[in-house]
Write an enzyme that holds these catalytic residues in place. Structure first.
Site, PDB file in Angstrom:
ATOM      1  N   TRP B 315       0.714  -1.236   0.036  1.00 54.80           N
ATOM      2  CA  TRP B 315      -0.016  -0.020   0.041  1.00 54.80           C
ATOM      3  C   TRP B 315       0.759   1.330  -0.041  1.00 54.80           C
ATOM      4  O   TRP B 315       0.451   2.299  -0.756  1.00 54.80           O
ATOM      5  CB  TRP B 315      -0.962   0.102   1.150  1.00 54.80           C
ATOM      6  CG  TRP B 315      -1.780   1.220   1.462  1.00 54.80           C
ATOM      7  CD1 TRP B 315      -3.140   1.238   0.712  1.00 54.80           C
ATOM      8  CD2 TRP B 315      -1.485   2.431   1.976  1.00 54.80           C
ATOM      9  NE1 TRP B 315      -3.843   2.745   1.053  1.00 54.80           N
ATOM     10  CE2 TRP B 315      -2.783   3.332   1.752  1.00 54.80           C
ATOM     11  CE3 TRP B 315      -0.400   3.075   2.752  1.00 54.80           C
ATOM     12  CZ2 TRP B 315      -2.598   4.842   2.141  1.00 54.80           C
ATOM     13  CZ3 TRP B 315      -0.409   4.233   3.190  1.00 54.80           C
ATOM     14  CH2 TRP B 315      -1.832   5.149   2.784  1.00 54.80           C
ATOM     15  N   HIS B 316       1.999   1.296   0.694  1.00 55.33           N
ATOM     16  CA  HIS B 316       2.874   2.349   0.940  1.00 55.33           C
ATOM     17  C   HIS B 316       3.545   2.783  -0.286  1.00 55.33           C
ATOM     18  O   HIS B 316       4.110   4.049  -0.610  1.00 55.33           O
ATOM     19  CB  HIS B 316       3.826   2.090   2.025  1.00 55.33           C
ATOM     20  CG  HIS B 316       3.353   2.537   3.129  1.00 55.33           C
ATOM     21  ND1 HIS B 316       2.549   1.524   4.127  1.00 55.33           N
ATOM     22  CD2 HIS B 316       3.411   3.489   4.041  1.00 55.33           C
ATOM     23  CE1 HIS B 316       2.126   1.926   5.040  1.00 55.33           C
ATOM     24  NE2 HIS B 316       2.603   3.191   5.220  1.00 55.33           N
ATOM     25  N   GLY B 317       3.848   1.810  -1.305  1.00 53.41           N
ATOM     26  CA  GLY B 317       4.333   2.097  -2.667  1.00 53.41           C
ATOM     27  C   GLY B 317       4.701   0.962  -3.412  1.00 53.41           C
ATOM     28  O   GLY B 317       4.838  -0.082  -2.921  1.00 53.41           O
ATOM     29  N   PHE B 461       1.067   8.056  -2.424  1.00 56.05           N
ATOM     30  CA  PHE B 461       0.243   6.920  -2.148  1.00 56.05           C
ATOM     31  C   PHE B 461      -1.130   7.200  -2.558  1.00 56.05           C
ATOM     32  O   PHE B 461      -1.732   8.164  -3.188  1.00 56.05           O
ATOM     33  CB  PHE B 461       0.233   6.535  -0.641  1.00 56.05           C
ATOM     34  CG  PHE B 461       1.621   6.473   0.045  1.00 56.05           C
ATOM     35  CD1 PHE B 461       1.863   7.320   0.974  1.00 56.05           C
ATOM     36  CD2 PHE B 461       2.546   5.588  -0.440  1.00 56.05           C
ATOM     37  CE1 PHE B 461       3.298   7.228   1.593  1.00 56.05           C
ATOM     38  CE2 PHE B 461       3.800   5.691   0.121  1.00 56.05           C
ATOM     39  CZ  PHE B 461       4.139   6.365   0.990  1.00 56.05           C
TER      40      PHE B 461
END
Lengths: 375, 461
Positions: B315-317, B461
């Site tokens: 999710w963070h990248g 994000f």
């Protein structure tokens, strides 16, 4: 009490918000920042393309940043908060010490220095073959700042690189002729009235008679806000810009490349004033431009009553503008060339190399550390 | 448009203030319009995605509620989730997968060059949570599309959270009270957030930039950089959350808290109950618990944790360092649950804090790495494996130059400033609060003017 707190918070917050917003519309727009020596952003073009390519939003922010009311005051608040409150050692690489503003331009870039040294060697060997060729390095004022815990440039390593690559020119050391007081407090340049010994060291190194202090009359202009004062917003102090006028400088004929060529070939406007000193330029974008009208690809000074008939070609940066008038009495003609604005390959199209006797490469440590600016 | 930009502060906000002059029935519509304008300013093309995601989940929500308890409702739920995940995969992860395939199989598939729409990770998670909550019966489907779109597009939390669930604001969408106390508290919270972002996070970012630019590094500089980056991320993100919560409060919404002094934690488990709380609870409620949580066999429980943390990292990248970061935390949490917690409980509190800060620091070294494995180089340098000197002139200069801001950041990461503030403002709040708010606004503006573009770190994000 709670209600008073809430009301006051809302009122003060809205005052600042609406106040700044309103000032944008009420205060006149500026095109140029004298403090920062640059053109300010213009209002971006509003079109479907600029909006949908997200260009408009980015440029609008730049425009609003540049034109914010009381911009200089905000910059000063930033500088004071960083240095006095948070104890930062510098603001954007600049700091105030011993009454001077200093800037650290970064560590030695050996490849850049080597490029500059090889360019000097190439020109000395090929273009100026048969001439007396010399070179010298002007230290920035940081060199003379002792006891500071700020980063220090590797001056000796730079000199070593030059010595290792330049064989066709003779080095003249001028480091011992200068001190911190030789430089402006708010600018990177040296003060002309303090560098007579430096000029004489160069003249002596080239076998020329020294300039006599008695030949000069000191003239003063103020206030001079140097390049660092605007960049840092650390102080509101200014300098006095002194210049040394003499019979040689007053009678000198000064000219450069013609207006049409400047525009068509070099793409620059003609800003050269046909005198050694242009006091009217103190109020321009850079007060230092009083010396030979500032940045020019080529400037020629002819002095009919000079002590000798010899001619000098001076390849230089901006420091050369203020030291060359002090050497004018020794040479009948000094041709100043700035390789940042004219490629070395074509200078022979614009200057008379044949009649020159001496050639001097005179560059600051800053330029040598970014030598690839020279063509 | 950034909260910490001149356009937002001195043009968008004054226009948004028209909200307070409008009668109640027009407030939602006005908020929706300015929120769409806010997003359009930064994403004139991808605003279509935001609208698509909103309409899609609104329609799905209505259908699910109508057919609740049936297979069709389940199918609609799956459809809603798949659409949102598809949006994420296409716009965020396509080039990541292509690069990975190219690396593993030495292929030459060209990258699509699709740009990441701002805030996509936030608004897709919000709309997904809505569909799931409606399916579960935790929320009623919103029948008014404008109200639903207002919830999704609300500018304070649209592009970088907190992840607000529909149930958090459902009542306030229909009816909310705007009082001068809420507006004032919102202003103060906003100004504190602005100060955290501009005055602390950005300056710490300068120190990290100095580290990156330094030709001669040292072991100590690596540690200082790791500490600075960890604090920078915290103040950047928590500052933004404060601004979002403050703005929400001004307009009558109570958004959930997102950070609760994570650096005072005594375990990684506690850290993740204090750091980016809305993301943590989202994964807990919509992934971990539906998979069985910890009420399953040990093997399945380990699987559940692995899945959650793999997804958290992702999710963070769209980069391998984020995946490794997520996996790292997953492993640490498992180890804590199995063994470390029991050990920690026998140790002094100070050791627990040191252990937690150390692990978090290491995790942010992974987080900040450019590639999936460059963190090895950084960690190696930190522990003396790169024949670097312990300290050098450049390091000392930077420490001296930034010790003030580091001290402010370290203290600011604890509840101490808040405690002092509460004590000071008990009797003098009526003057200290307004002056403090304006001082933060003015000084932050001064720093914004001095700098240039300063995007939020979580913008990607």
């Amino acid at each position: 009490m709670n209600r008073l707190k809430s009301v006051l918070t809302i009122i003060l917050f809205c005052t600042v918000l609406f106040g700044v917003c309103g000032m944008y519309f009420l205060l006149p727009n500026k095109d140029f920042s004298f403090a920062e020596r640059r053109k300010l952003a213009r209002f971006p073009e509003l079109s479907a393309a600029s909006v949908f390519e997200s260009e408009f939003s980015g440029k609008l922010e730049d425009y609003l940043l540049d034109h914010i009311p009381f911009r200089e005051s905000f910059r000063r608040i930033n500088a004071v908060t960083r240095t006095s409150v948070l104890g930062q050692k510098d603001v954007n690489g600049l700091w105030l010490e011993k009454g001077h503003i200093f800037k650290y331009d970064g560590p030695l870039q050996p490849k850049q220095a080597e490029y500059g040294a090889k360019l000097i060697e190439k020109l000395a060997k090929e273009m100026f073959d048969g001439k007396n060729v010399y070179y010298s390095v002007i230290p920035d004022k940081n060199y003379y700042l002792t006891g500071s815990d700020h980063p220090r440039f590797e001056y000796e390593k730079l000199k070593d690189i030059l010595v290792e690559n330049i064989f066709s020119a003779t080095y003249i050391n001028i480091f011992d002729t200068l001190s911190l007081e030789s430089y402006y407090k708010t600018d990177s340049h040296w003060s002309q009235e303090k560098i007579l010994p430096t000029a004489n060291k160069l003249l002596g190194g080239m076998g020329m008679p020294p300039a006599n202090e008695k030949d000069f009359t000191l003239k003063s202009l103020s206030p001079f806000y140097g390049v660092y004062s605007g960049q840092a917003a650390l102080t509101s102090s200014s300098d006095v810009i002194n210049y040394l006028s003499s019979d040689y400088t007053d009678s000198a004929k000064v000219y450069g490349i013609d207006k049409e060529t400047l525009k068509n070939v070099f793409g620059v406007e003609d800003t050269l004033v046909p005198t050694v000193y242009a006091p009217e330029k103190l109020s321009g974008t850079d007060g230092y431009d009083i010396f030979l009208s500032g940045a020019q690809p080529i400037v020629v000074m002819e002095c009919k009553n000079a002590k000798t008939d010899r001619e000098l070609i001076l390849l230089r940066d901006s420091y050369g503008s203020s030291i060359s008038p002090l050497m004018l009495g020794a040479y009948s003609k000094i041709t100043l060339v700035d390789l940042r604005y004219i490629p070395s390959a074509i200078i022979s199209d614009y200057i008379d190399i044949e009649s020159a006797d001496d050639v001097l490469f005179l560059y600051s440590t800053s330029l040598l550390n970014s030598s690839m600016l020279m063509k | 448009m950034l909260f910490s930009g001149i356009t937002f502060l001195y043009f968008f906000l004054p226009v948004a203030a028209i909200y307070f002059l409008l009668p109640g029935r027009f407030k939602n519509a006005f908020l929706l319009i300015i929120s769409l304008l806010f997003y359009f300013f930064g994403e004139p093309i991808y605003i279509s995605l935001l609208l698509f995601s909103s309409v899609s989940d609104w329609l799905h929500g209505l259908y699910i509620e109508k057919r609740r308890g049936t297979k069709q409702a389940k199918f609609a739920l799956v459809s809603a989730v798949v659409i949102n995940i598809a949006l994420l995969v296409v716009f965020k992860y396509t080039d990541f997968f292509i690069s990975t395939i190219n690396t593993i199989f030495s292929a030459n598939i060209p990258l699509t060059g699709i740009e990441l729409p701002i805030g996509i990770s936030f608004f897709t998670f919000q709309t997904m949570s809505y569909s799931i909550d409606v399916y579960r019966g935790d929320a009623h489907a919103e029948k008014n599309i404008a109200s639903f779109a207002t919830y999704v597009c609300l500018f304070p939390q649209l592009i970088a959270g907190p992840i607000v669930r529909y149930t958090d604001v459902a009542k306030e969408l229909d009816h909310r009270t705007v009082t001068i106390h809420n507006v004032s508290d919102g202003i103060l919270r906003f100004c504190v957030g602005l100060g955290k972002k501009v005055l602390i996070a950005n300056l710490l970012g300068e120190l990290c930039s100095n580290f990156a630019a330094a030709d001669e590094k040292s072991i100590l500089f690596y540690w200082v950089n790791a500490i600075s980056f960890s604090l920078q991320i915290y103040f950047d993100f928590s500052g933004y959350s404060d601004m979002a919560i403050g703005l929400g409060k001004m307009f009558g919404f109570n958004f959930p808290e997102n950070f609760n002094y994570p650096f005072i934690s005594r375990s990684i488990t506690e850290f993740w109950r204090r750091w980016h709380m809305t993301l943590g609870t989202w994964f807990r409620d919509y992934v971990y618990i539906p998979l069985g949580g910890n009420r399953v066999s040990t093997g399945k429980w380990l699987r559940n944790i692995a899945v959650v943390w793999l997804l958290t990292g992702f999710w963070h990248g769209a980069q391998w360092n984020f995946v490794i970061w997520g996996v790292f935390f997953g492993i640490m949490l498992i180890l804590e649950k199995l063994w470390i917690s029991k050990l920690l409980s026998k140790l002094p509190r100070a050791i627990e804090h040191i252990y937690t800060c150390f692990i978090v620091l290491i995790s942010f070294v992974i987080f900040s790495s450019d590639t999936g494995i460059s963190f090895f180089t950084n960690l190696k340098a930190m522990f003396g494996g790169s024949s670097l000197p312990f300290v050098n002139e450049v390091t000392l200069y930077n420490i001296k130059s930034f010790c003030g801001i580091l001290a402010v950041a370290l203290i600011g990461a604890t509840p101490l400033p808040k405690k002092i503030w509460e004590r000071v403002t008990k009797r003098t709040g009526f003057i200290v609060c307004p002056i403090g708010a304006v001082l933060l606004l003015v000084v932050s503006t001064a720093f914004i003017v001095n700098g240039s573009f300063n995007p939020f770190l979580y913008f990607r994000f």
